[in-house]
Design an enzyme around this catalytic site. Structure first.
Site, short mmCIF file in Angstrom:
data_model
loop_
_atom_site.label_atom_id
_atom_site.label_comp_id
_atom_site.label_asym_id
_atom_site.label_seq_id
_atom_site.Cartn_x
_atom_site.Cartn_y
_atom_site.Cartn_z
N GLY A 10 0.70 -1.09 -0.08
CA GLY A 10 -0.03 -0.15 -0.10
C GLY A 10 0.84 1.21 -0.01
O GLY A 10 1.93 1.32 0.76
N GLU A 104 5.13 -4.65 6.33
CA GLU A 104 5.38 -6.05 6.69
C GLU A 104 5.25 -7.05 5.75
O GLU A 104 6.31 -7.84 5.74
CB GLU A 104 4.29 -6.52 8.03
CG GLU A 104 3.00 -6.08 7.87
CD GLU A 104 1.82 -6.89 8.22
OE1 GLU A 104 2.12 -7.99 8.85
OE2 GLU A 104 0.51 -6.66 7.85
N THR A 126 4.33 2.38 6.73
CA THR A 126 3.03 1.96 6.65
C THR A 126 2.27 3.30 7.29
O THR A 126 2.79 3.58 8.26
CB THR A 126 2.83 0.69 7.45
OG1 THR A 126 1.32 0.75 7.83
CG2 THR A 126 3.53 0.37 8.66
N ASP A 128 -0.26 2.71 8.92
CA ASP A 128 -0.74 1.75 9.94
C ASP A 128 0.44 2.22 11.38
O ASP A 128 -0.27 1.97 12.58
CB ASP A 128 -0.98 0.40 10.09
CG ASP A 128 -1.93 0.32 9.08
OD1 ASP A 128 -2.92 1.07 8.62
OD2 ASP A 128 -2.47 -1.04 8.70
N MET A 170 -8.20 3.88 8.74
CA MET A 170 -7.30 2.56 8.60
C MET A 170 -6.67 1.78 10.10
O MET A 170 -6.79 2.62 10.74
CB MET A 170 -6.22 2.81 7.59
CG MET A 170 -6.90 2.81 6.18
SD MET A 170 -5.66 3.16 4.91
CE MET A 170 -6.84 2.55 3.57
N GLY A 171 -6.24 0.94 9.92
CA GLY A 171 -5.67 0.32 11.05
C GLY A 171 -6.03 -1.06 11.15
O GLY A 171 -7.04 -1.56 11.45
N HIS A 272 -8.98 5.53 1.41
CA HIS A 272 -7.81 5.64 0.84
C HIS A 272 -7.28 7.25 1.07
O HIS A 272 -6.27 7.47 0.67
CB HIS A 272 -7.71 5.17 -0.55
CG HIS A 272 -7.55 3.67 -0.33
ND1 HIS A 272 -8.68 2.79 -0.18
CD2 HIS A 272 -6.74 2.67 -0.36
CE1 HIS A 272 -8.31 1.54 -0.39
NE2 HIS A 272 -6.87 1.47 -0.35
N GLN A 274 -6.83 8.68 3.40
CA GLN A 274 -5.92 8.62 4.63
C GLN A 274 -4.23 8.47 3.95
O GLN A 274 -3.50 8.85 4.55
CB GLN A 274 -6.06 7.74 5.70
CG GLN A 274 -7.26 8.07 6.60
CD GLN A 274 -7.98 6.80 7.35
OE1 GLN A 274 -7.52 6.77 8.22
NE2 GLN A 274 -8.44 6.12 6.40
#
Ligand code: F6P
Length: 342
Positions: A10, A104, A126, A128, A170-171, A272, A274
């Site tokens: 991503g 990851e 990321t 996240d 997100m998360g 997205h 974000q």
């Protein structure tokens, strides 16, 4: 040395700043030349590259997305995939080493390729913020800023209509965006993957806020697991790494909240948004420093490592130590935040 850079998985704001930092330092300090692979591991597997001279990275640190393109391609898939084929492709292109920028999934693939003899250095990325080896990943700060602004907007429309507003952010495994954006925006409930919460408890927080004359605001991470459920809400199949595509928990919770409280409730999925647009200054600086440090790692033959942020310093750590553990929201951060709920 000729170095190939790829951005995979991503996207997130800051990728271009890493590319620029690496190319500028690589040229100025070491006399390296650079190419970029198109669309992440896909370009590596297919041997599709573009030249990255200094002019190509001019002014790109403020640009969102990635000038190289990205994909969720698994480099071990397909007839040209796997360490042996990739090695042959790199030899034919005259590429000596790779800088892989990713999350990851990307870094785990980089770790495996490096164990099989490829010269790779990783750069963690990321929105996240869930990689344990680094204090912050670039992209996170921008995502939190975007989410906070959006939630502030939801609050004003919610207040006008006396509605409960649910904002989904997100998360996947970790609720960092929800925690930070929710706290910044003064949410009445923040729901994160690490902390299962019952529908009854969510309804109680919503009612408490409404009784004080507030328009209740709930921030939920896409990976939140409602108490009693086995897994995060997902109805969109699997991605190329076999992981469920998340999203939609906000739409699921909104009618539940409305049914339990009688308060008209609306859900908004930020999705997205974000990950798009210009990176914050913090992310540009972090990303630039990581890109520059990745080139130092290449110069010092630190293969199978990635660069990380520890406090305010950029360090280097083995893939084997870095990967495998996620940085989730610790109990004390949840306890601290949840005192403000309701
Ligand atoms: O890993 C970052 C992330 O933004 C997750 O929060 C989200 O689950 C996923 O990527 C979405 O992936 P895609 O862009 O492939 O839909």
């Amino acid at each position: 040395m000729k170095i190939g850079i790829l951005t995979s998985g991503g996207d997130c704001p800051g990728l271009n700043a890493v590319i620029r930092g690496a190319v500028l330092k690589g040229i100025k300090a070491y006399g390296h030349t650079f190419v970029g692979f198109r669309d992440g591991w896909r370009g590596v597997v297919d041997g599709e590259v573009l030249e990255l001279p200094r002019e190509k990275v001019r002014g790109i640190s403020k640009q969102g997305g990635t000038i190289l393109g990205t994909s969720r391609t698994n480099p071990f898939d397909g007839p040209n995939g796997g360490a042996h084929n990739i090695k042959m492709t790199l030899v034919s292109l005259g590429i000596d080493a790779l800088i892989a920028i990713g999350g990851e999934g990307t870094l785990a693939a980089a770790q495996r390729l490096s164990q099989e003899g490829l010269k790779i250095v990783g750069v963690p990325k990321t929105v996240d913020n869930d990689l344990a080896a680094t204090d912050y990943t670039f992209g996170f700060d921008t995502a939190v800023q975007i989410a906070t602004e959006a939630i502030d907007r939801l609050r004003t429309t919610g207040e006008s209509h006396h509605r409960c507003m649910v904002a989904e952010v997100m998360g996947r495994h970790a609720g960092w965006i929800a925690l930070h954006a929710g706290m910044a925006a003064g949410a009445h409930a923040i729901l994160i993957p690490e902390q299962p919460v019952s529908a009854a408890q969510i309804a109680t927080w919503v009612q408490e806020a409404q009784r004080r004359g507030r328009a209740p605001l709930v921030v939920v991470a896409e990976g939140f697991i409602e108490q009693g459920q086995e897994a995060a809400h997902s109805g969109r199949g699997l991605d190329t790494f076999g992981r469920p595509r998340l999203g939609g928990i906000g739409e699921k919770l909104a009618p539940e909240i409305e049914a339990r409280t009688g308060i008209e409730t609306r859900a908004t999925v930020l999705g997205h948004i974000q990950r798009g647009g210009v990176p914050s200054a913090f992310d540009r600086v972090l990303a630039t420093r990581l890109g520059m440090a990745a080139v130092d790692s290449v110069a010092h033959n630190r293969w199978g490592t990635m660069v990380t942020l520890k406090g305010t310093s950029i360090e280097s750590i083995d893939f084997d130590t870095a990967l495998g553990s996620l940085k989730t929201v610790p109990q004390e951060r949840w306890d601290e935040a949840s005192l403000l709920f309701g």
